[in-house]
Enzyme design. Structure first.
Site, PDB file in Angstrom:
ATOM      1  N   SER A 299       0.862  -1.174   0.000  1.00 44.60           N
ATOM      2  CA  SER A 299       0.000   0.000   0.000  1.00 44.60           C
ATOM      3  C   SER A 299       0.898   1.224   0.000  1.00 44.60           C
ATOM      4  O   SER A 299       1.820   1.322   0.816  1.00 44.60           O
ATOM      5  CB  SER A 299      -0.911   0.004   1.237  1.00 44.60           C
ATOM      6  OG  SER A 299      -1.674   1.190   1.295  1.00 44.60           O
TER       7      SER A 299
ATOM      8  N   GLY B 226      -8.885   8.871 -20.764  1.00 40.88           N
ATOM      9  CA  GLY B 226      -9.274   7.852 -21.729  1.00 40.88           C
ATOM     10  C   GLY B 226      -8.508   8.099 -23.014  1.00 40.88           C
ATOM     11  O   GLY B 226      -8.424   9.232 -23.489  1.00 40.88           O
TER      12      GLY B 226
ATOM     13  N   ASP C 228      -0.589   9.833 -25.887  1.00 38.10           N
ATOM     14  CA  ASP C 228      -1.807  10.203 -26.618  1.00 38.10           C
ATOM     15  C   ASP C 228      -1.623  11.559 -27.290  1.00 38.10           C
ATOM     16  O   ASP C 228      -2.079  11.772 -28.419  1.00 38.10           O
ATOM     17  CB  ASP C 228      -3.000  10.258 -25.664  1.00 38.10           C
ATOM     18  CG  ASP C 228      -3.220   8.939 -24.929  1.00 38.10           C
ATOM     19  OD1 ASP C 228      -2.842   7.893 -25.484  1.00 38.10           O
ATOM     20  OD2 ASP C 228      -3.771   8.966 -23.815  1.00 38.10           O
TER      21      ASP C 228
ATOM     22  N   PHE D 233      -9.738   5.334 -14.635  1.00 41.32           N
ATOM     23  CA  PHE D 233      -8.314   4.983 -14.674  1.00 41.32           C
ATOM     24  C   PHE D 233      -7.698   5.465 -13.366  1.00 41.32           C
ATOM     25  O   PHE D 233      -7.744   6.656 -13.051  1.00 41.32           O
ATOM     26  CB  PHE D 233      -7.640   5.669 -15.866  1.00 41.32           C
ATOM     27  CG  PHE D 233      -6.148   5.488 -15.935  1.00 41.32           C
ATOM     28  CD1 PHE D 233      -5.590   4.236 -16.118  1.00 41.32           C
ATOM     29  CD2 PHE D 233      -5.297   6.583 -15.834  1.00 41.32           C
ATOM     30  CE1 PHE D 233      -4.204   4.067 -16.199  1.00 41.32           C
ATOM     31  CE2 PHE D 233      -3.923   6.434 -15.914  1.00 41.32           C
ATOM     32  CZ  PHE D 233      -3.376   5.173 -16.101  1.00 41.32           C
TER      33      PHE D 233
END
Length: 327
Positions: A36, A48, A257, A102
């Protein structure tokens, strides 16, 4: 040139871990990891892959058609995309699921550990390209970006059946796809996009050599992080374009992207591959310097200056029309 961008539309939950993931991993305990990470910040951003690429193309004045599946919580996001030049007429709204999520943690070395909740994206397989608000015959390119795997396969098959050029960008979904699926997604693509790791994974999944991949696609573009991008086509010498130097690293999410948007924005205007890669690197640099995939601004004058400073005034000249007032 009219481009449709199919793929994921999501909300990004981005956190930062001030240490190094590698320091927390014990080599002989990797078969039962339980970790963690206490993170210092949380940014909730629009994301996205398809939406990120469309955002960049919209900023360059290309009015891309976004094609994907979202939930009823998409309304505010949709307004944002429309304000930034994206046609959302190809977006399917689910009656049952929320927009995909996401969730990503980045360490101080820019390594990332992420999870992706599919949500409404699972319904993307129901989208028929022949029923889009824009006739498929009027599309010059369909980008098949990471999405529900069945949707990716369906859209690729439809492009082949309809004789529409497509760009294959399987990236994150390579981990979920088997060899025959990857081969089907890649074969016949005008453009193939990967990063270095994905390139190696693609070769492993397909069982093809690099030369065999190049014989099946038009051009293969591999992003190399801070080393820029490699552009390869069968029968031509490989071309390496260096990244823009000296960019402050705020967040690597969505940088690839942005590169794709810049590259495709240039080739849509019939510019050379080297010019396209340079514009891709310049747009990627703007994304890298901001937190979130769509928080950078597509400032055309600034992009022109970035290309001129990074690659020389002469290298920037072909972009004068693309990034000028008439773009």
């Amino acid at each position: 040139m009219r481009t449709a961008v199919t793929g994921s539309i999501a909300t990004d939950h981005l956190t930062v871990f001030p240490g190094r993931f590698a320091d927390q991993l014990i080599p002989d305990q990797l078969d039962h990891v339980s970790l963690s990470f206490l993170v210092d910040s949380l940014d909730v951003r629009r994301g996205g892959v398809a939406a990120n690429i469309a955002y960049g193309l919209g900023g360059l004045g290309l009015e891309p058609l976004l094609v994907g599946a979202v939930g009823a919580d998409f309304a505010e996001y949709e307004v944002w995309l429309k304000e930034n030049g994206v046609d959302t007429g190809g977006v399917h709204v689910s009656d049952e699921r929320q927009t995909a999520r996401f969730m990503c943690t980045t360490d101080r070395d820019s390594n990332q550990i992420a999870s992706f909740y599919t949500g409404a994206m699972a319904e993307a397989r129901e989208i028929d390209l022949t029923r889009l608000p824009v006739p498929v015959a009027g599309l010059d390119l369909v980008v098949v970006a990471p999405n529900d795997p069945e949707a990716m396969l369906r859209h690729t098959r439809q492009c082949r059946e309809l004789g529409v050029a497509f760009a294959a960008d399987p990236s994150q979904q390579l981990a979920r796809l088997d060899g025959p699926q990857v081969r089907e997604l890649v074969s016949g693509a005008r453009w193939l996009f990967t990063n270095e790791y994905e390139a190696a994974l693609l070769l492993e999944r397909t069982g093809w050599s690099r030369e065999e991949v190049l014989s099946r696609v038009g051009t293969w573009i591999t992003t190399l992080g801070d080393r820029g991008a490699l552009v390869e086509s069968e029968g031509r010498p490989p071309l390496t374009v260096p990244a823009v130097a000296g960019v402050p690293v705020a967040d690597p999410t969505g940088v690839g992207d942005a590169f794709r948007a810049g590259f495709l924005g240039a080739v849509a205007r019939d510019l050379s591959l080297v010019t396209a890669a340079r514009l891709g690197c310049a747009l990627a640099a703007r994304a890298l310097a901001t937190v979130g995939s769509q928080t950078y601004r597509v400032d055309k004058a600034a992009l022109f200056d970035t290309v001129a400073q990074a690659y020389g005034t002469e290298a920037a000249q072909p972009l004068a029309g693309c990034l000028g007032d008439t773009a």
